[in-house]
Design a protein around this motif. Structure first.
Motif, mmCIF file in Angstrom:
data_model
loop_
_atom_site.group_PDB
_atom_site.id
_atom_site.type_symbol
_atom_site.label_atom_id
_atom_site.label_comp_id
_atom_site.label_asym_id
_atom_site.label_seq_id
_atom_site.Cartn_x
_atom_site.Cartn_y
_atom_site.Cartn_z
ATOM 1 N N SER A 147 -46.811 -30.746 14.429
ATOM 2 C CA SER A 147 -46.596 -31.986 15.019
ATOM 3 C C SER A 147 -47.914 -32.862 14.346
ATOM 4 O O SER A 147 -48.128 -32.463 12.886
ATOM 5 C CB SER A 147 -47.466 -32.091 16.534
ATOM 6 N N GLU A 148 -47.904 -34.044 14.708
ATOM 7 C CA GLU A 148 -48.783 -35.085 13.813
ATOM 8 C C GLU A 148 -50.088 -34.387 13.472
ATOM 9 O O GLU A 148 -50.629 -34.419 12.408
ATOM 10 C CB GLU A 148 -49.033 -36.223 14.155
ATOM 11 N N GLU A 149 -50.761 -33.700 14.624
ATOM 12 C CA GLU A 149 -52.001 -33.093 14.364
ATOM 13 C C GLU A 149 -52.127 -31.560 14.539
ATOM 14 O O GLU A 149 -53.449 -31.485 14.487
ATOM 15 C CB GLU A 149 -53.397 -33.933 15.262
ATOM 16 N N HIS A 150 -51.091 -30.984 14.532
ATOM 17 C CA HIS A 150 -51.024 -29.628 14.860
ATOM 18 C C HIS A 150 -50.244 -28.838 13.681
ATOM 19 O O HIS A 150 -49.111 -29.556 13.667
ATOM 20 C CB HIS A 150 -50.631 -29.285 16.258
ATOM 21 N N GLY A 151 -50.549 -27.799 13.446
ATOM 22 C CA GLY A 151 -49.879 -26.985 12.431
ATOM 23 C C GLY A 151 -49.721 -25.701 13.102
ATOM 24 O O GLY A 151 -50.928 -25.008 13.309
ATOM 25 N N GLU A 152 -48.472 -25.264 13.625
ATOM 26 C CA GLU A 152 -48.414 -23.849 14.292
ATOM 27 C C GLU A 152 -48.039 -22.866 13.460
ATOM 28 O O GLU A 152 -47.015 -23.120 12.638
ATOM 29 C CB GLU A 152 -47.331 -24.124 15.542
ATOM 30 N N VAL A 153 -48.788 -21.767 13.134
ATOM 31 C CA VAL A 153 -48.594 -20.760 12.536
ATOM 32 C C VAL A 153 -48.165 -19.492 13.363
ATOM 33 O O VAL A 153 -48.744 -18.890 14.178
ATOM 34 C CB VAL A 153 -50.070 -20.525 11.645
ATOM 35 N N ASP A 154 -46.729 -18.916 12.829
ATOM 36 C CA ASP A 154 -46.466 -17.796 13.535
ATOM 37 C C ASP A 154 -47.056 -16.625 12.960
ATOM 38 O O ASP A 154 -46.822 -16.389 11.440
ATOM 39 C CB ASP A 154 -44.827 -17.552 13.223
ATOM 40 N N VAL A 155 -48.047 -15.851 13.582
ATOM 41 C CA VAL A 155 -48.723 -14.716 12.816
ATOM 42 C C VAL A 155 -48.130 -13.313 13.739
ATOM 43 O O VAL A 155 -48.960 -12.300 13.340
ATOM 44 C CB VAL A 155 -50.024 -14.888 13.296
ATOM 45 N N VAL A 195 -52.899 -21.956 15.872
ATOM 46 C CA VAL A 195 -52.735 -23.397 15.467
ATOM 47 C C VAL A 195 -53.886 -24.294 14.687
ATOM 48 O O VAL A 195 -54.877 -23.838 15.041
ATOM 49 C CB VAL A 195 -52.548 -24.244 16.857
ATOM 50 N N LEU A 196 -53.282 -24.698 13.604
ATOM 51 C CA LEU A 196 -54.468 -25.382 12.774
ATOM 52 C C LEU A 196 -54.671 -26.810 13.092
ATOM 53 O O LEU A 196 -53.705 -27.335 13.532
ATOM 54 C CB LEU A 196 -53.873 -25.077 11.154
ATOM 55 N N ASP A 197 -55.808 -27.349 12.722
ATOM 56 C CA ASP A 197 -56.021 -28.848 12.776
ATOM 57 C C ASP A 197 -55.311 -29.651 11.821
ATOM 58 O O ASP A 197 -55.933 -30.714 11.397
ATOM 59 C CB ASP A 197 -57.613 -29.155 13.036
ATOM 60 N N ALA A 198 -54.268 -29.109 11.098
ATOM 61 C CA ALA A 198 -53.502 -29.811 10.080
ATOM 62 C C ALA A 198 -52.100 -30.129 10.388
ATOM 63 O O ALA A 198 -51.430 -28.761 10.674
ATOM 64 C CB ALA A 198 -53.830 -29.211 8.784
ATOM 65 N N GLY A 199 -51.588 -31.057 10.726
ATOM 66 C CA GLY A 199 -50.160 -31.324 10.838
ATOM 67 C C GLY A 199 -49.652 -32.325 9.916
ATOM 68 O O GLY A 199 -50.080 -32.314 8.622
ATOM 69 N N SER A 200 -48.643 -33.021 10.360
ATOM 70 C CA SER A 200 -47.789 -33.909 9.428
ATOM 71 C C SER A 200 -48.647 -34.914 8.776
ATOM 72 O O SER A 200 -48.139 -35.237 7.662
ATOM 73 C CB SER A 200 -46.329 -34.347 10.150
ATOM 74 N N LYS A 201 -49.679 -35.392 9.528
ATOM 75 C CA LYS A 201 -50.409 -36.282 8.827
ATOM 76 C C LYS A 201 -51.551 -35.689 7.851
ATOM 77 O O LYS A 201 -52.117 -36.640 7.017
ATOM 78 C CB LYS A 201 -51.422 -37.204 9.798
#
Lengths: 274, 274
Positions: free
Chosen positions: B215-223, B178-184
């Motif tokens: 999500s707003e503050e999360h980017g979920e990456v399937d690895v 999970v990255l600290d970059a989401g839709s915002k």
């Protein structure tokens, strides 16, 4: 680290799901001479973040409790997978309560008490009583509500407090009107329920209208099924799919006071990314 | 009206597809004592805005030419429906040229000369020669390029000039980081081509990774299909699906100069909605 600086002036708590994050916070807290509160993030079914098992949550809790500069405050969950009308959430929230309860039992078996158990989400807020142990909830969208909360049966248009004011700038293409609000004014979030049918927001006062496509500065509305369509130049109002990223696009908003007067407010936290 | 104020200090041109818009501009121009340039917006297949027939374009052109405060400068088109690799755009661009040519012929038959014929779009930019009559093009995305222009065969990663720098904040859920970059931070635009498969951007240096949910503050990456996955705490770089609304979310960016030095730039036009 900014968190440690903030901990000098306010009580601050951070949700973590790894010993690495806890250790980084502890190092920053040590340098700043402060204590940071920690909530252990437990995955209760959304599968975004959060430790996976009661055993892992206990291990992380013990690690936090044993680390100087950190204060073990409790547990954080986010049941983002539970959508739909409140009356249908029972079985899924029962599962959430089960997973949470197992973690709480594991902690207590080792003498650790989660003083704060923080739950979440606008959809589940009215049914929070179904999740035992919670001491706080964190609904956000409900302040304004939006088309998603209408579509999922949590509210009606009458409960939606925010609108994007738009102007019809084109009606040249048959069956369509075009608004001066696109993805830079509304956000591109699709509808959480039946996105193909529901488009990019609810055009107020025009039943049958569908916001079918967004460009950056244009919102295209299919009005072919409307009894009457908005006129060229008309001011219209739109409830966005997801109000949270929408608000984040605007520097200012107008607050309509009970007496009808409008007051301009700055959206101070917009874009606070770094 | 702001356009009329701007026309006092610079040459400004507005694309219109209705007599109403032209008349509103003329009224503002009259009050300000200025002249506003007009391009007639003609729909060449994207079906967003633009008059529909050569006859309508001629009628609007004559109306503009006859209206005090306006100057008929020419024609504007936006072929937003033409995507995909440049070498496959021929047939669609031939159609665009046909529709445009019919309008130009209609204008000339009545002695009206479209001095400017403005085309568009990053995807069609390298093939603009296939559309006769154009005097200018308006590609935007190409300044940076993005995952969409990679996916549609217009460039490679080596041609993408912008990245979002992210940090891996969680790897607690199996098969995922999970990255600290989401839709915002990235915007919610889906991929223009095969959105379900391509997710919300390209994670650089990790073949097989897919940004599956924001999500707003999360980017979920399937690895789960990666040979190696980024580590917890690692700084990683992401090319967003659509760089234009992404840039619009940030107040500042870092410009990496040829010597490797970084220079902070303010994104002055971000959020200039009203």
């Amino acid at each position: 680290m900014r968190v440690a600086e903030l901990a000098k002036v306010i009580t601050i708590r951070v949700a973590v799901d790894s010993a690495l994050a806890a250790d980084m916070l502890a190092a920053a807290a040590g340098r700043a001479g402060v204590t940071v509160g920690i909530l252990v993030d437990i995955d209760v079914g959304f599968h975004r973040t959060g430790v996976q098992t009661p055993k892992e949550s206990l291990e992380l809790a013990r690690h936090v409790a044993d680390t100087r500069g950190l204060r073990l405050d409790g547990i954080m969950i986010y049941p983002g997978h539970v959508l739909g009308p409140p009356q249908r959430q029972g079985p899924m929230l029962w599962e959430v309560g089960q997973r949470l309860g197992e973690a709480v039992a594991a902690w207590r078996s080792r003498g650790l008490e989660p003083r704060i158990i923080s739950g979440g989400s606008t959809p589940t807020a009215p049914m929070s009583n179904l999740v035992p142990h919670l001491t706080e909830i964190r609904p956000g969208t409900y302040i304004f509500n939006d088309y998603n909360t209408i579509l999922s049966g949590q509210c009606t248009l009458a409960n939606c407090a925010a609108r994007v004011a738009c102007t019809v700038i084109s009606s040249a293409v048959p069956g369509k009107v075009v608004l001066d609000a696109g993805s830079k004014a509304l956000g591109s979030d699709r509808a959480a329920i039946d996105p193909d049918a529901n488009g990019y927001g609810l055009l107020v006062d025009y039943p049958g209208a569908r916001v079918v496509r967004l460009s950056e500065e244009h919102g295209e509305v299919d009005v072919s099924r409307c009894e009457r369509a908005p006129a060229l130049g008309e001011r219209v109002y739109l409830v966005p799919n997801h109000i949270c990223p929408c608000i984040n696009l605007h520097d200012r908003a107008w607050l309509i006071l009970p007496d009808g007067a409008a007051s301009r407010v700055n959206i101070d936290a917009r874009g606070c990314l770094s």
